[in-house]
Design an enzyme around this catalytic site. Structure first.
Site, PDB file in Angstrom:
ATOM      1  N   SER A   8      44.478  37.119  41.637  1.00  0.00           N
ATOM      2  CA  SER A   8      43.296  36.854  41.147  1.00  0.00           C
ATOM      3  C   SER A   8      42.457  38.212  40.830  1.00  0.00           C
ATOM      4  O   SER A   8      42.113  38.951  41.710  1.00  0.00           O
ATOM      5  CB  SER A   8      42.397  36.055  41.802  1.00  0.00           C
ATOM      6  OG  SER A   8      41.013  36.010  41.432  1.00  0.00           O
ATOM      7  N   HIS A  33      45.666  35.065  37.421  1.00  0.00           N
ATOM      8  CA  HIS A  33      44.706  34.118  37.757  1.00  0.00           C
ATOM      9  C   HIS A  33      43.400  34.734  37.030  1.00  0.00           C
ATOM     10  O   HIS A  33      42.940  35.804  37.648  1.00  0.00           O
ATOM     11  CB  HIS A  33      44.532  33.582  38.977  1.00  0.00           C
ATOM     12  CG  HIS A  33      43.561  32.558  39.209  1.00  0.00           C
ATOM     13  ND1 HIS A  33      43.884  31.186  39.115  1.00  0.00           N
ATOM     14  CD2 HIS A  33      42.236  32.442  39.796  1.00  0.00           C
ATOM     15  CE1 HIS A  33      42.964  30.406  39.353  1.00  0.00           C
ATOM     16  NE2 HIS A  33      42.009  31.199  39.879  1.00  0.00           N
ATOM     17  N   ASP A  35      39.264  34.011  36.554  1.00  0.00           N
ATOM     18  CA  ASP A  35      38.280  33.332  36.834  1.00  0.00           C
ATOM     19  C   ASP A  35      36.970  33.411  35.956  1.00  0.00           C
ATOM     20  O   ASP A  35      36.773  34.832  35.848  1.00  0.00           O
ATOM     21  CB  ASP A  35      37.776  33.559  38.365  1.00  0.00           C
ATOM     22  CG  ASP A  35      38.674  33.096  39.686  1.00  0.00           C
ATOM     23  OD1 ASP A  35      39.036  31.801  39.417  1.00  0.00           O
ATOM     24  OD2 ASP A  35      39.144  33.749  40.367  1.00  0.00           O
ATOM     25  N   MET A  37      33.365  32.521  35.182  1.00  0.00           N
ATOM     26  CA  MET A  37      32.006  31.807  35.901  1.00  0.00           C
ATOM     27  C   MET A  37      30.793  32.228  35.103  1.00  0.00           C
ATOM     28  O   MET A  37      30.717  33.092  34.635  1.00  0.00           O
ATOM     29  CB  MET A  37      31.863  32.582  37.193  1.00  0.00           C
ATOM     30  CG  MET A  37      33.091  32.511  38.130  1.00  0.00           C
ATOM     31  SD  MET A  37      32.552  33.306  39.725  1.00  0.00           S
ATOM     32  CE  MET A  37      34.314  33.420  40.567  1.00  0.00           C
ATOM     33  N   HIS A  66      40.935  29.922  34.743  1.00  0.00           N
ATOM     34  CA  HIS A  66      40.131  28.886  35.878  1.00  0.00           C
ATOM     35  C   HIS A  66      38.625  28.861  35.299  1.00  0.00           C
ATOM     36  O   HIS A  66      37.991  29.846  35.607  1.00  0.00           O
ATOM     37  CB  HIS A  66      40.298  29.489  37.044  1.00  0.00           C
ATOM     38  CG  HIS A  66      39.736  28.576  38.210  1.00  0.00           C
ATOM     39  ND1 HIS A  66      39.392  28.933  39.417  1.00  0.00           N
ATOM     40  CD2 HIS A  66      39.065  27.242  38.056  1.00  0.00           C
ATOM     41  CE1 HIS A  66      38.837  27.986  40.017  1.00  0.00           C
ATOM     42  NE2 HIS A  66      38.614  26.914  39.465  1.00  0.00           N
ATOM     43  N   MET A  68      35.139  28.100  35.770  1.00  0.00           N
ATOM     44  CA  MET A  68      33.905  27.579  36.740  1.00  0.00           C
ATOM     45  C   MET A  68      32.764  27.662  35.836  1.00  0.00           C
ATOM     46  O   MET A  68      31.941  28.253  36.229  1.00  0.00           O
ATOM     47  CB  MET A  68      34.105  28.402  37.843  1.00  0.00           C
ATOM     48  CG  MET A  68      35.321  28.173  38.779  1.00  0.00           C
ATOM     49  SD  MET A  68      35.291  29.049  40.319  1.00  0.00           S
ATOM     50  CE  MET A  68      36.104  30.504  39.815  1.00  0.00           C
ATOM     51  N   MET A 138      40.818  23.878  45.529  1.00  0.00           N
ATOM     52  CA  MET A 138      39.894  25.132  45.945  1.00  0.00           C
ATOM     53  C   MET A 138      39.885  25.061  47.771  1.00  0.00           C
ATOM     54  O   MET A 138      39.496  23.962  48.113  1.00  0.00           O
ATOM     55  CB  MET A 138      38.669  25.209  45.658  1.00  0.00           C
ATOM     56  CG  MET A 138      38.582  25.280  44.021  1.00  0.00           C
ATOM     57  SD  MET A 138      38.996  27.010  43.615  1.00  0.00           S
ATOM     58  CE  MET A 138      37.802  27.977  44.362  1.00  0.00           C
ATOM     59  N   ASP A 176      43.403  28.066  45.995  1.00  0.00           N
ATOM     60  CA  ASP A 176      42.656  29.224  45.614  1.00  0.00           C
ATOM     61  C   ASP A 176      41.403  29.352  46.818  1.00  0.00           C
ATOM     62  O   ASP A 176      40.588  28.341  46.641  1.00  0.00           O
ATOM     63  CB  ASP A 176      42.236  29.184  44.302  1.00  0.00           C
ATOM     64  CG  ASP A 176      41.594  30.143  43.784  1.00  0.00           C
ATOM     65  OD1 ASP A 176      41.453  31.297  44.489  1.00  0.00           O
ATOM     66  OD2 ASP A 176      40.918  30.114  42.514  1.00  0.00           O
TER      67      ASP A 176
END
Length: 218
Positions: A8, A33, A35, A37, A66, A68, A138, A176
């Protein structure tokens, strides 16, 4: 079973992001990965569309994006256009419906995945699991790297493994949050396929850390 490691980049050094992407690629990362956000769905802000697009020119690896964010449906096509190979959307986010989310991800040409946070049961995943490339459990509360793993989430991995095997599906299970060299075998034994690791990969010597993870995963 073939196990995969997905470093990540949330834990990477932003000033050396391109260099560290190459390091994890050279060390055998199976996925990267990323993320995303928005500071609303989770209490933090991270990478966005320009970063994905910029990194795409540096790596041919699978970009596991991913989301979020509060309203992910509106951004699926934008992230795929930027270079995402897989899109993961949280069942807790605001969407027109999970089938519609999956349809949109597939329409855009990416692999569809859904995620559940620690307090969410697997129930929302069950009706659509046969349409998913991956489910993400998660193992920490989403929003920050470096958290300690929540072992009470492991039973959901086992539940999903049983469901997937009983139905003869190829859906992969990703975990994760808080994954380290000390606990990866425990969660692997519950039935996970893909392991997201951030701090445990990027803190210290990246190549050595990757080598140790890959050794444990076989």
């Amino acid at each position: 079973m073939s196990y995969k490691l997905a470093p990540s980049i949330l834990s990477a050094d932003v000033a050396k992001l391109g260099e560290q992407i190459k390091e994890i690629d050279d060390a055998g990362a199976d996925l990267i990965h990323i993320d995303v956000m928005d500071g609303v769905f989770v209490p933090n802000i991270s990478y966005g569309i320009p970063v994905v697009a910029g990194l795409r020119g540096l790596s041919d690896n699978f970009f596991d994006v991913h989301l979020m964010i509060t309203k992910p449906f509106e951004y699926i096509s934008k992230f795929v256009d930027a270079g995402a190979d897989g899109i993961t959307v949280h069942v807790e986010s605001e969407t027109p419906g999970l089938d519609e989310v999956i349809d949109e991800i597939i329409r855009c040409g990416a692999k569809p995945a859904l995620a559940i946070s620690p307090d969410t049961p697997i129930d929302p995943l069950v009706p659509v699991i046969d349409r998913l490339d991956m489910v993400l459990v998660m193992t920490v509360h989403p929003g920050y790297g470096g958290q300690k793993i929540i072992k009470d989430t492991f039973f959901k991995v086992a539940q999903l493994r049983k469901l997937i095997d009983e139905r003869g599906l190829k859906t992969q299970i990703q975990v994760d949050g808080g994954i380290t060299l000390d606990n990866i075998e425990e969660v692997k034994n519950e039935g996970a396929d893909i392991f997201v690791a951030g701090t445990a990969v990027f803190k210290g010597n990246i190549a050595d850390n990757m080598k140790q993870f890959k050794k444990l995963l076989g």
